[in-house]
Enzyme design. Structure first.
Site, PDB file in Angstrom:
ATOM      1  N   HIS A 110       4.651  71.254 -35.992  1.00 43.13           N
ATOM      2  CA  HIS A 110       5.859  70.369 -35.952  1.00 43.13           C
ATOM      3  C   HIS A 110       6.624  70.298 -37.312  1.00 43.13           C
ATOM      4  O   HIS A 110       7.803  70.585 -37.247  1.00 43.13           O
ATOM      5  CB  HIS A 110       5.470  69.054 -35.344  1.00 43.13           C
ATOM      6  CG  HIS A 110       7.068  68.417 -34.779  1.00 43.13           C
ATOM      7  ND1 HIS A 110       6.823  67.591 -33.882  1.00 43.13           N
ATOM      8  CD2 HIS A 110       8.151  68.619 -34.986  1.00 43.13           C
ATOM      9  CE1 HIS A 110       7.771  67.090 -33.571  1.00 43.13           C
ATOM     10  NE2 HIS A 110       8.885  67.754 -34.307  1.00 43.13           N
ATOM     11  N   TYR A 144       7.215  62.957 -29.421  1.00 41.75           N
ATOM     12  CA  TYR A 144       8.024  62.382 -28.896  1.00 41.75           C
ATOM     13  C   TYR A 144       7.794  60.992 -27.681  1.00 41.75           C
ATOM     14  O   TYR A 144       8.688  60.490 -27.207  1.00 41.75           O
ATOM     15  CB  TYR A 144       9.099  63.073 -27.832  1.00 41.75           C
ATOM     16  CG  TYR A 144       9.686  64.358 -29.050  1.00 41.75           C
ATOM     17  CD1 TYR A 144       9.601  64.251 -30.185  1.00 41.75           C
ATOM     18  CD2 TYR A 144       9.904  65.419 -28.190  1.00 41.75           C
ATOM     19  CE1 TYR A 144      10.197  65.568 -30.960  1.00 41.75           C
ATOM     20  CE2 TYR A 144      10.633  66.628 -28.813  1.00 41.75           C
ATOM     21  CZ  TYR A 144      10.642  66.577 -30.613  1.00 41.75           C
ATOM     22  OH  TYR A 144      11.148  67.543 -31.062  1.00 41.75           O
ATOM     23  N   ASP A 146      11.945  71.807 -24.242  1.00 41.19           N
ATOM     24  CA  ASP A 146      11.403  71.648 -25.522  1.00 41.19           C
ATOM     25  C   ASP A 146      10.885  70.170 -25.698  1.00 41.19           C
ATOM     26  O   ASP A 146      12.070  69.226 -25.919  1.00 41.19           O
ATOM     27  CB  ASP A 146      12.452  71.981 -26.773  1.00 41.19           C
ATOM     28  CG  ASP A 146      11.938  71.814 -28.248  1.00 41.19           C
ATOM     29  OD1 ASP A 146      11.109  72.601 -28.593  1.00 41.19           O
ATOM     30  OD2 ASP A 146      12.121  70.658 -28.791  1.00 41.19           O
ATOM     31  N   SER A 200       8.037  74.980 -37.040  1.00 40.87           N
ATOM     32  CA  SER A 200       9.228  74.300 -36.834  1.00 40.87           C
ATOM     33  C   SER A 200       9.503  73.344 -38.093  1.00 40.87           C
ATOM     34  O   SER A 200       8.467  72.645 -38.636  1.00 40.87           O
ATOM     35  CB  SER A 200       8.932  73.298 -35.674  1.00 40.87           C
ATOM     36  OG  SER A 200       9.970  72.272 -35.543  1.00 40.87           O
ATOM     37  N   ASN A 201      10.737  73.270 -38.433  1.00 40.35           N
ATOM     38  CA  ASN A 201      11.028  72.279 -39.638  1.00 40.35           C
ATOM     39  C   ASN A 201      10.590  72.861 -41.032  1.00 40.35           C
ATOM     40  O   ASN A 201      10.085  72.170 -41.685  1.00 40.35           O
ATOM     41  CB  ASN A 201      10.579  70.839 -39.303  1.00 40.35           C
ATOM     42  CG  ASN A 201      11.329  70.339 -38.219  1.00 40.35           C
ATOM     43  OD1 ASN A 201      12.437  70.280 -38.016  1.00 40.35           O
ATOM     44  ND2 ASN A 201      10.716  69.881 -37.145  1.00 40.35           N
TER      45      ASN A 201
END
Length: 173
Positions: A108, A46, A41, A166-167
């Protein structure tokens, strides 16, 4: 154990690459694949996708697994939510990872920020202009539906096998 997705199975346990430093990411990812992890992942934010890709490539070249044995996730950053930026952002992640497709590509965060070109800053991070004395996020009025249409295009082109979020909280859905 795995979860059924529209286009494949997602391993229930994965190795997250957030906070994995560039200096040891390639070695670490190769090692976790050797230890049995098959879900990796990651995300452009990142700032280690090139190194993560090196680790994946080394494990494949060493015969530990094949590409189709792995389930690789990446995420669309907030500055690339406009439909016209979604594919380029995905392709940048694919290029950095050295892959032809992602098994899962996620939006994201449910936050659209002002576009930052790759050649200005990559990954773009949260603050629009980190050199400014007035450090702030600059929001962009991008409807989720436009971002999602761009994401659907990735599946149609074979760049991502599955897409998702996500999130996000229940109210955002």
């Amino acid at each position: 154990m795995s979860f059924a997705l529209p286009n494949g199975q997602m391993p229930a346990v994965g190795y997250g690459c957030w906070k994995v430093g560039k200096d040891n990411a390639a070695d670490l990812i190769e090692k976790v694949i050797r230890l049995g992890y098959r879900h990796i992942d990651g995300a452009c934010d990142y700032a280690n996708e090139k190194e993560v890709g090196q680790g994946i490539r080394r494990a494949i070249e060493a015969g530990v697994c094949k590409r189709e044995d792995l389930f690789v996730t990446s995420k669309l950053w907030n500055t690339f939510h406009a439909r016209e930026h979604v594919e380029a952002a995905c392709q940048k992640s694919l290029d950095d990872l050295g892959l032809d497709y992602l098994d899962l590509y996620l939006i994201h965060f449910p936050i659209s920020l002002k576009y930052v070109p790759f050649d200005v800053r990559y990954p773009p991070e949260w603050i629009h202009d980190p050199t400014s004395t007035d450090k702030k996020m600059v929001f962009a009025p991008v409807p989720v539906s436009a971002t999602w249409q761009g994401m659907e295009g990735l599946v149609e082109k074979g760049l991502a096998r599955n897409i998702g979020l996500s999130n996000w909280n229940a109210q955002g859905l």
